[in-house]
Design an enzyme around this catalytic site. Structure first.
Site, PDB file in Angstrom:
ATOM      1  N   CYS A 175       0.835  -1.202  -0.146  1.00 52.71           N
ATOM      2  CA  CYS A 175       0.061  -0.104  -0.384  1.00 52.71           C
ATOM      3  C   CYS A 175       0.825   1.461  -0.571  1.00 52.71           C
ATOM      4  O   CYS A 175       1.950   1.354   0.840  1.00 52.71           O
ATOM      5  CB  CYS A 175      -1.044   0.366   1.299  1.00 52.71           C
ATOM      6  SG  CYS A 175      -2.078   1.744   1.529  1.00 52.71           S
TER       7      CYS A 175
ATOM      8  N   TRP B 140      -7.543  -6.630   4.238  1.00 55.42           N
ATOM      9  CA  TRP B 140      -6.531  -7.177   4.423  1.00 55.42           C
ATOM     10  C   TRP B 140      -6.925  -8.115   6.022  1.00 55.42           C
ATOM     11  O   TRP B 140      -6.803  -8.395   6.876  1.00 55.42           O
ATOM     12  CB  TRP B 140      -5.893  -6.252   5.067  1.00 55.42           C
ATOM     13  CG  TRP B 140      -5.509  -4.935   4.455  1.00 55.42           C
ATOM     14  CD1 TRP B 140      -6.348  -3.655   4.149  1.00 55.42           C
ATOM     15  CD2 TRP B 140      -4.812  -4.489   3.364  1.00 55.42           C
ATOM     16  NE1 TRP B 140      -5.705  -2.597   3.445  1.00 55.42           N
ATOM     17  CE2 TRP B 140      -4.567  -3.439   2.995  1.00 55.42           C
ATOM     18  CE3 TRP B 140      -3.668  -5.393   2.476  1.00 55.42           C
ATOM     19  CZ2 TRP B 140      -4.171  -2.894   1.599  1.00 55.42           C
ATOM     20  CZ3 TRP B 140      -2.992  -5.155   1.139  1.00 55.42           C
ATOM     21  CH2 TRP B 140      -3.265  -4.028   1.248  1.00 55.42           C
TER      22      TRP B 140
ATOM     23  N   ARG C 298     -14.808   2.273   6.516  1.00 55.68           N
ATOM     24  CA  ARG C 298     -13.064   1.406   5.560  1.00 55.68           C
ATOM     25  C   ARG C 298     -12.781   0.638   6.633  1.00 55.68           C
ATOM     26  O   ARG C 298     -11.671   1.859   7.354  1.00 55.68           O
ATOM     27  CB  ARG C 298     -12.475   2.323   4.816  1.00 55.68           C
ATOM     28  CG  ARG C 298     -12.869   2.858   3.366  1.00 55.68           C
ATOM     29  CD  ARG C 298     -12.514   3.846   2.849  1.00 55.68           C
ATOM     30  NE  ARG C 298     -11.186   2.643   1.710  1.00 55.68           N
ATOM     31  CZ  ARG C 298     -10.073   3.840   2.716  1.00 55.68           C
ATOM     32  NH1 ARG C 298      -9.736   4.180   3.251  1.00 55.68           N
ATOM     33  NH2 ARG C 298      -9.449   3.347   1.167  1.00 55.68           N
ATOM     34  N   VAL C 299     -11.568  -0.244   5.799  1.00 58.78           N
ATOM     35  CA  VAL C 299     -10.304  -0.826   6.993  1.00 58.78           C
ATOM     36  C   VAL C 299      -9.332  -0.473   5.974  1.00 58.78           C
ATOM     37  O   VAL C 299      -8.916  -1.167   5.314  1.00 58.78           O
ATOM     38  CB  VAL C 299     -10.676  -2.533   6.963  1.00 58.78           C
ATOM     39  CG1 VAL C 299      -9.423  -2.996   8.152  1.00 58.78           C
ATOM     40  CG2 VAL C 299     -11.841  -2.127   7.868  1.00 58.78           C
TER      41      VAL C 299
ATOM     42  N   GLU D 260      -4.624   7.935   9.901  1.00 54.72           N
ATOM     43  CA  GLU D 260      -4.102   8.735   8.042  1.00 54.72           C
ATOM     44  C   GLU D 260      -3.105   9.546   7.317  1.00 54.72           C
ATOM     45  O   GLU D 260      -2.351   9.522   8.924  1.00 54.72           O
ATOM     46  CB  GLU D 260      -4.396  10.924   8.374  1.00 54.72           C
ATOM     47  CG  GLU D 260      -4.685  11.357   7.117  1.00 54.72           C
ATOM     48  CD  GLU D 260      -4.737  11.183   5.994  1.00 54.72           C
ATOM     49  OE1 GLU D 260      -4.153  11.295   5.403  1.00 54.72           O
ATOM     50  OE2 GLU D 260      -6.092  10.600   6.022  1.00 54.72           O
ATOM     51  N   SER D 261      -2.407   8.260   6.404  1.00 55.41           N
ATOM     52  CA  SER D 261      -0.820   8.109   6.526  1.00 55.41           C
ATOM     53  C   SER D 261       0.108   9.438   6.408  1.00 55.41           C
ATOM     54  O   SER D 261       1.002   9.927   7.453  1.00 55.41           O
ATOM     55  CB  SER D 261      -0.825   7.651   5.362  1.00 55.41           C
ATOM     56  OG  SER D 261      -0.604   8.931   4.198  1.00 55.41           O
TER      57      SER D 261
ATOM     58  N   TYR E 221      -6.293   5.893  -8.704  1.00 53.35           N
ATOM     59  CA  TYR E 221      -6.960   5.206  -8.189  1.00 53.35           C
ATOM     60  C   TYR E 221      -8.405   5.854  -8.886  1.00 53.35           C
ATOM     61  O   TYR E 221      -9.408   4.951  -9.154  1.00 53.35           O
ATOM     62  CB  TYR E 221      -7.217   5.564  -6.740  1.00 53.35           C
ATOM     63  CG  TYR E 221      -5.999   4.383  -6.183  1.00 53.35           C
ATOM     64  CD1 TYR E 221      -6.067   3.229  -5.920  1.00 53.35           C
ATOM     65  CD2 TYR E 221      -4.935   5.084  -5.589  1.00 53.35           C
ATOM     66  CE1 TYR E 221      -5.371   2.474  -4.738  1.00 53.35           C
ATOM     67  CE2 TYR E 221      -3.824   4.436  -4.801  1.00 53.35           C
ATOM     68  CZ  TYR E 221      -4.108   3.080  -4.537  1.00 53.35           C
ATOM     69  OH  TYR E 221      -3.438   2.305  -3.710  1.00 53.35           O
TER      70      TYR E 221
END
Length: 309
Positions: free
Chosen positions: A50, A83, A111-112, A129-130, A178
């Protein structure tokens, strides 16, 4: 694809409006106080495949947090239940990442996704949150870092510029691939692709003026751009129909990508086979046969060609 609804896993379609892919917002947005940081308190759930999780793995490595923040990896093959954990969960029992979300909030709906930053003391998810996890790693956890490889990826005087670049590249590039790949109408697809390649051209020109997006120093913004660039020719060009040009046809973006990849700590987080397998196998709404292509055969070798510094 699926999601949790009141803590129960359900199959779900990707969000769309008029055929355009819409990424749902992340749900856990708490922050860490530097005073609360302690070795072992925070744990990361991540995936090599990811790009969003990859950002946090790179930051963790560069900022000397590998012995301070534990990590549990998920498998690159994402099946019917999302996942699946590859490693035993030290805070489980958990078979799927969804179990971690339910452990944090029993009636969670949404969402996961990875990354997930887990607070082992409060026994909950701090943040998924990345870009915020990157900042937590760089700033709030800096006091417990062990032998960091860089002083900071978010210098205080550059933070407004770093945040602006991350904002600027998010929709057309990071999420743009995406938006192209998951588009459900020709118009939505062509709009996404047009914006993607306009943004790539812009940043190709900008990176002809300086080595990194914000100047001479690597920052969080470069990591955010790199994880998409790394996957472009490998996956997005074909799988997501982003085939106007290869990344390698953008001279400065390609040099930037090679420069980043050739940092040993970054390269150690780049699992090219897992990236390719994940997209082609897991996203059967795009690739129903789940056949994983053999090529591009020279991609890893091309990445290792020396980049001008």
């Amino acid at each position: 694809m699926g999601q949790l609804v009141d803590g129960v896993w359900e199959k779900a379609q990707l969000g769309s409006a008029g055929g355009a892919f819409t990424r749902p917002a992340t749900s856990f947005r708490d922050h860490v106080k530097a005073a609360d940081a302690a070795p072992g308190r925070y744990h990361l759930y991540a995936a090599y495949a990811c790009p969003w999780a990859h950002r946090t793995l790179i930051t963790r490595a560069l900022r000397g947090l590998e012995s301070v923040v534990g990590v549990t990896m998920v498998d690159s093959l994402m099946g019917e239940y999302g996942w699946e954990l590859r490693d035993p969960d030290p805070y489980g029992p958990s078979k799927y990442l969804s179990d971690v979300y339910v452990r944090a909030k029993s009636d969670y709906t949404g969402r996961v996704s990875v990354p997930v930053l887990w607070d082992t003391q409060a026994k909950t998810i701090v943040n998924n949150e990345s870009r915020e996890v990157m900042r937590i790693f760089d700033v709030e956890l800096s006091g417990v870092a062990k032998n960091p490889l860089v002083d900071t990826l978010a210098p205080e005087k550059l933070r407004p510029q770093i945040d602006a670049v991350i904002d600027e590249i998010y929709q057309p590039i990071n999420n743009g691939v995406y938006r192209a790949g998951f588009a459900r109408t020709q118009d939505a697809y062509e709009k996404a692709v047009g914006e993607l390649f306009a943004a790539l051209a812009h940043w190709d020109a900008e990176l002809g003026k300086r080595p990194f997006t914000c100047g001479d120093q690597m920052t969080e913004a470069d990591i955010a751009l790199f994880t998409t660039c790394l996957r472009f020719d490998l996956v997005y060009f074909s799988h997501f129909k982003c085939n106007v040009k290869r990344l390698r046809d953008h001279v400065n973006l390609w040099r930037f990508t090679r420069r980043m990849y050739q940092v040993p700590a970054i390269r150690a987080t780049c699992h090219l086979d897992e990236i390719k397998t994940h997209y082609y196998w897991s996203q059967d709404n795009v690739n129903p046969t789940r056949i994983v292509p053999v090529g591009p055969s020279e991609y890893a070798n091309d990445l290792n060609v020396a980049a001008d510094l």
